[in-house]
Scaffold this motif. Structure first.
Motif, mmCIF file in Angstrom:
data_model
loop_
_atom_site.group_PDB
_atom_site.id
_atom_site.type_symbol
_atom_site.label_atom_id
_atom_site.label_comp_id
_atom_site.label_asym_id
_atom_site.label_seq_id
_atom_site.Cartn_x
_atom_site.Cartn_y
_atom_site.Cartn_z
ATOM 1 N N HIS A 136 0.824 -1.205 0.000
ATOM 2 C CA HIS A 136 0.000 0.000 0.000
ATOM 3 C C HIS A 136 0.860 1.257 0.000
ATOM 4 O O HIS A 136 0.511 2.259 0.597
ATOM 5 N N ALA A 155 2.860 3.148 1.361
ATOM 6 C CA ALA A 155 3.445 3.762 2.560
ATOM 7 C C ALA A 155 4.189 5.051 2.234
ATOM 8 O O ALA A 155 5.239 5.331 2.790
ATOM 9 N N LEU A 156 3.621 5.842 1.327
ATOM 10 C CA LEU A 156 4.216 7.157 1.056
ATOM 11 C C LEU A 156 3.852 8.101 2.196
ATOM 12 O O LEU A 156 2.819 7.940 2.838
ATOM 13 N N PHE A 157 4.722 9.097 2.430
ATOM 14 C CA PHE A 157 4.435 10.076 3.475
ATOM 15 C C PHE A 157 3.460 11.098 2.902
ATOM 16 O O PHE A 157 3.819 11.891 2.031
ATOM 17 N N LYS A 158 2.237 11.088 3.417
ATOM 18 C CA LYS A 158 1.165 11.866 2.790
ATOM 19 C C LYS A 158 1.350 13.367 2.929
ATOM 20 O O LYS A 158 0.822 14.135 2.147
ATOM 21 N N HIS A 159 2.077 13.778 3.956
ATOM 22 C CA HIS A 159 2.231 15.212 4.188
ATOM 23 C C HIS A 159 3.430 15.789 3.444
ATOM 24 O O HIS A 159 3.768 16.943 3.617
ATOM 25 N N MET A 160 4.093 14.963 2.640
ATOM 26 C CA MET A 160 5.250 15.448 1.885
ATOM 27 C C MET A 160 4.949 15.365 0.397
ATOM 28 O O MET A 160 4.217 14.491 -0.048
ATOM 29 N N PHE A 162 13.643 11.855 1.096
ATOM 30 C CA PHE A 162 13.626 11.540 2.529
ATOM 31 C C PHE A 162 14.873 10.786 2.999
ATOM 32 O O PHE A 162 15.559 11.200 3.925
ATOM 33 N N PHE A 164 1.280 16.040 -4.193
ATOM 34 C CA PHE A 164 1.217 15.226 -2.993
ATOM 35 C C PHE A 164 0.710 13.830 -3.359
ATOM 36 O O PHE A 164 -0.022 13.682 -4.341
ATOM 37 N N SER A 211 -1.641 12.040 -2.410
ATOM 38 C CA SER A 211 -3.090 11.872 -2.572
ATOM 39 C C SER A 211 -3.561 12.288 -3.950
ATOM 40 O O SER A 211 -4.671 11.974 -4.354
ATOM 41 N N GLN A 212 -2.716 13.018 -4.685
ATOM 42 C CA GLN A 212 -3.114 13.484 -6.016
ATOM 43 C C GLN A 212 -2.664 12.532 -7.123
ATOM 44 O O GLN A 212 -2.830 12.832 -8.300
ATOM 45 N N ARG A 229 11.695 6.222 -4.186
ATOM 46 C CA ARG A 229 12.108 6.569 -2.831
ATOM 47 C C ARG A 229 13.034 5.502 -2.255
ATOM 48 O O ARG A 229 14.042 5.799 -1.617
#
Lengths: 358, 285
Positions: free
Chosen positions: A82, A84-89, A97, A133, A135-136, A149
């Motif tokens: 799934h 596991a990307l950092f959603k706030h970055m 990172f 981001f 989510s996009q 990453r």
């Protein structure tokens, strides 16, 4: 980098996830861990990564025992089902990172981080998404970013846990081909976990088949497909028709039907499982035929290059289902009707002794 | 939410029913419960001229009480944010014997009548109390009947807000994110700082705002332990009550207006901070 795991045992409570697993992964190869869910494949991957500890056994990375080393120090890239990307970055920050978290002395300056991130985004063909981001993005794009990453820290091994499991069929197929291409460019030792036999056979150099925490067979896709070592492997790598039978001179007795078969290697009277792939069965419509298994036609599915015929067993094979794959033209010639009584004759059978588990 | 353009032809028909009913109910309810009483406070204050109003609200005794009320409330909310985070983390991430009891204890400040809490705290922290004797007798640090006593009471009543807002977010936080960070070489602290904390900041701010709002208005639990010494440990709500007891209703509402405006400004500021941080990190697209 080469990886060896030796005599790994792992239990979760009373459930045995891995039971004495030993494997060799050669440097630069792409290996698939294939098996049904709960077979221990993901647990094995996580133990190699250091995200899980084995109860006993060793993980040896490049000849060096890494069992006690923390995931941070193992230099493995891990890709999650799934993402596991950092959603706030942003995408850029996600890829950067690993580089930014390096200890001050080893940390590259901002300019070289930026150059490296853009190079990686180019590699996964998503440089134009750097400021977005997670989510996009679509699922396929997210997984490619996750891969970029993981590659940023120049891992010695790439471990992928069902990387395409959450994607739809078309994107899966695309990414599969893309992963193979990427591996051929980078030649980084890679292990990926999947429950999709087509994915494993298509992408990997070697396939490891697992079931109930044990290894069933290891080999190239051709080897495991053409020469399955156990009934489980045979059944897992494609559709099968199963017969329970007894070996007699030159024939296999299945209930009251007899099927001609070279019985090499089996003593007369041995109880066996006999397997045939759908394309290894032929349909006899002659009502006077005595050879083969009695069956009746249920459905004919004619689309694609070959047609599929679904049948129910009759007589001693009642209650069993069979599937036969035939060229379109041949199905037309047979003019099968639902309910029609026919006989099935295997052109090739693979026998396994009944006592073998599975 | 924008209504789909196609539905404009049909008099903006919505898929979800009950829009008018719920909106109407919401407005009437909010007016009755919140807006009208608040407006009454302002109206009552209008009896005073602006000059008189300023005189009433700016006496030294009042200024000292604002400092204490808002200062202690902010500090208490900050303390609760920090320890609430620790508590929520422990409750979500680890299993230990008695976890259910600890979880239930968190709600106690919600459930306890504030006067009971106040008396209990005052007894505990007084010079002859269990904790008071240690702090005052051994360390020479007075807590009861000083501003520190006010702080203790406000910390007590604000604790559940932070814990309860953080808990569901922490439960939803995928451990995979932390595993991913670790596999990329991040240390435990770096993972917390760069991966976990940014996710927790919005609920942490919400919890902080709630704890702060509650603490500013708190009366019952504070007055017993505060000692209510003028210019030292008097909180603004106490002064409002004092006015009311002297039948000085205009004076009381004047103070109430000050508290209302201050609290509103603070909450607005926190909300702005929140939406700013959300925008910065792309949570609202």
């Amino acid at each position: 980098m080469s990886i060896q795991v030796s005599h790994i045992h792992k239990r979760f409570g009373s459930f045995v996830a891995l039971d004495d697993v030993s494997l060799d992964f050669h440097a630069g190869e792409l290996v698939a861990l294939l098996g049904p869910s709960g077979c221990g494949k993901t647990t094995l991957l996580r133990i190699i990564a250091g995200l899980e500890q084995a109860d006993s056994g060793n993980v040896i990375l490049e000849g060096e025992d890494a069992s006690e080393r923390h995931v941070r120090e193992r230099q493995v890239g891990f890709v999650f089902q799934h993402y596991a990307l950092f959603k706030h970055m942003t995408v850029f920050d996600n890829v950067a990172f690993g580089l930014r978290m390096k200890p001050r002395g080893q940390r590259p300056d901002d300019a070289s981080i930026a150059a490296k991130v853009h190079a990686l985004l180019d590699l996964v063909q998503l440089d134009w998404l750097a400021d977005r981001f997670p989510s996009q993005l679509s699922g396929g794009q997210r997984q490619r970013i996750a891969l970029a990453r993981a590659l940023a820290v120049e891992p010695r091994v790439l471990l992928l846990d069902e990387p395409f499991g959450a994607l739809d069929a078309k994107v899966r197929k695309e990414l599969r081909r893309w992963l193979r291409k990427l591996h051929d460019e980078l030649h980084i030792t890679s292990i990926f976990v999947t429950h999709d036999q087509e994915e494993a056979l298509e992408v990997a150099d070697r396939v490891v088949l697992m079931n109930h925490g044990r290894i069933e067979q290891v080999g190239t896709p051709e080897a495991v497909y053409n020469h399955p070592a156990t009934p489980f492997v045979y059944g897992f790598l494609g559709s099968v028709n199963l017969f329970h039978g007894r070996v007699e001179d030159q024939v296999l007795q299945v209930g009251d039907a007899s099927v001609p078969h070279a019985t090499g290697g089996f003593a007369s009277g041995a109880e066996v499982f006999a397997f045939a792939r759908p394309h290894e069965l032929s349909i006899l419509t002659d009502p006077n035929a005595t050879e083969g298994l009695a069956a009746s036609v249920v459905r004919v599915l004619s689309f694609g290059v070959s047609s599929r015929v679904e049948l129910d067993g009759r007589g001693s094979a009642a209650g069993q289902h069979f599937e036969v794959e035939l060229p379109q033209a041949e199905v037309g010639k047979l003019a099968l009707q639902p309910g029609q009584h026919v006989r099935l004759l295997p052109s090739r059978l693979r026998l396994f002794e009944r006592s073998t588990p599975g | 939410m924008t209504a789909p353009a196609a539905s404009a032809h049909h008099g903006a028909r919505r898929v979800l029913p009950g829009f008018r009913l719920t909106l109407g109910y919401t407005l009437v309810y909010l007016s009755l419960i919140v807006l009208i009483p608040t407006a009454a406070v302002f109206l009552r204050t209008m009896d005073l001229s602006f000059g008189e109003f300023l005189d009433v609200i700016s006496s030294p005794r009042l200024l000292a009480s604002y400092r204490l009320s808002f200062g202690a409330a902010l500090l208490a909310a900050a303390i609760n944010a920090l320890f609430g985070l620790l508590l929520a983390w422990a409750l979500v991430r680890y299993s230990f014997p008695g976890k259910k009891i600890v979880d239930a204890l968190v709600d106690l400040p919600f459930a306890l009548p504030t006067a009971v809490a106040g008396i209990a705290l005052a007894t505990l922290y007084a010079r002859n109390g269990w904790l008071g004797s240690i702090f005052e007798g051994l360390l020479g640090f007075k807590i009861a009947f000083t501003p520190w006593g006010v702080l203790v009471a406000l910390v007590f009543i604000g604790l559940p807000f932070v814990v309860r807002t953080l808990q569901p977010i922490l439960e939803d936080l995928e451990t995979e994110l932390e595993e991913a960070a670790a596999s990329l070489g991040a240390s435990r602290w770096q993972t917390f700082r760069h991966v976990v904390l940014p996710v927790l900041t919005p609920p942490l701010m919400t919890g902080f705002a709630l704890a702060f709002a509650r603490a500013v208005g708190e009366y019952g639990s504070v007055i017993f332990i505060a000692g209510n010494i003028p210019l030292v440990s008097e909180i603004t709500p106490l002064l409002i009550i004092t006015r009311l007891e002297q039948y000085d209703y205009t004076g009381a509402t004047s103070l109430a207006v000050v508290m209302l405006v201050f609290s509103f400004a603070m909450l607005l500021l926190i909300n702005c901070l929140q939406s700013w941080s959300a925008k910065r990190t792309g949570r609202t697209a």
